[in-house]
Design a protein around this motif. Structure first.
Motif, PDB file in Angstrom:
ATOM      1  N   GLU A   6     -60.681   3.966  43.466  1.00  0.00           N
ATOM      2  CA  GLU A   6     -58.888   4.020  43.365  1.00  0.00           C
ATOM      3  C   GLU A   6     -58.557   2.665  43.890  1.00  0.00           C
ATOM      4  OE1 GLU A   6     -57.995   8.126  45.315  1.00  0.00           O
ATOM      5  OE2 GLU A   6     -58.304   5.917  46.070  1.00  0.00           O
ATOM      6  N   LEU A  20     -53.313   4.464  36.929  1.00  0.00           N
ATOM      7  CA  LEU A  20     -53.810   4.163  38.281  1.00  0.00           C
ATOM      8  C   LEU A  20     -55.483   4.565  37.914  1.00  0.00           C
ATOM      9  CD1 LEU A  20     -51.934   6.744  41.156  1.00  0.00           C
ATOM     10  CD2 LEU A  20     -52.380   4.197  40.418  1.00  0.00           C
ATOM     11  N   CYS A  22     -59.379   4.978  39.151  1.00  0.00           N
ATOM     12  CA  CYS A  22     -60.397   5.351  39.809  1.00  0.00           C
ATOM     13  C   CYS A  22     -61.837   5.768  38.860  1.00  0.00           C
ATOM     14  CB  CYS A  22     -60.265   6.779  40.276  1.00  0.00           C
ATOM     15  SG  CYS A  22     -61.297   7.685  41.119  1.00  0.00           S
ATOM     16  N   TRP A  36     -56.499  14.058  39.692  1.00  0.00           N
ATOM     17  CA  TRP A  36     -55.159  13.174  40.044  1.00  0.00           C
ATOM     18  C   TRP A  36     -54.383  14.447  41.458  1.00  0.00           C
ATOM     19  CZ3 TRP A  36     -56.322   8.314  41.340  1.00  0.00           C
ATOM     20  CH2 TRP A  36     -56.571   7.621  39.986  1.00  0.00           C
ATOM     21  N   CYS A  95     -57.348  10.832  43.787  1.00  0.00           N
ATOM     22  CA  CYS A  95     -58.641  10.419  42.993  1.00  0.00           C
ATOM     23  C   CYS A  95     -60.153  11.900  43.499  1.00  0.00           C
ATOM     24  CB  CYS A  95     -59.194   9.506  43.149  1.00  0.00           C
ATOM     25  SG  CYS A  95     -60.467   9.611  40.996  1.00  0.00           S
TER      26      CYS A  95
END
Length: 121
Positions: A6, A20, A22, A36, A95
């Motif tokens: 992540e 974010l 991942c 998430w 993640c």
């Protein structure tokens, strides 16, 4: 072994935004669900959002209308765009993926190491 990495966490003021990311790497045949989750101090880990291989999404009520999950199947990546952040969004964000490493193997779950999101003025 499959790893999830992540990135994108940090400190942001209330009302701000963060994205974010991942990425999954390793022996991957197919990733069925990516998502998430988050865990605040003293709380259990909770679902934030998921997206399946067909692009169908699911959100926690607390983030609907503010967060958007998306994925890039070619890159084995999932993203979480977080807007209108609130102090109560402060947590470690993890993640998650449900995947298979071969066409004959069973599906299994992998977790990332987590990234801290802090919403504070």
């Amino acid at each position: 072994q499959v790893q999830l990495v992540e990135s994108g966490g940090g400190l942001v003021q209330p009302g701000g935004s963060l994205r974010l990311s991942c990425a999954a790497s390793g022996r991957i045949f197919s990733i069925y669900i990516m998502g998430w989750y988050r865990q605040a101090p003293g709380n259990q880990r909770e679902l934030v959002a998921t997206i399946n291989i067909g692009g169908v999404t699911n959100y926690a009520d607390s983030v609907k209308g503010r967060f958007t999950i998306s994925r890039d199947n070619a890159k084995n990546a999932v993203y979480l765009q977080m807007n209108s952040l609130k102090p109560e969004d402060t947590a470690v964000y993890y993640c998650n993926s449900v995947l298979r490493s071969s066409d004959s193997g069973p599906p299994y779950t992998r977790w990332g190491q987590g990234t801290q999101v802090t919403v504070s003025s």
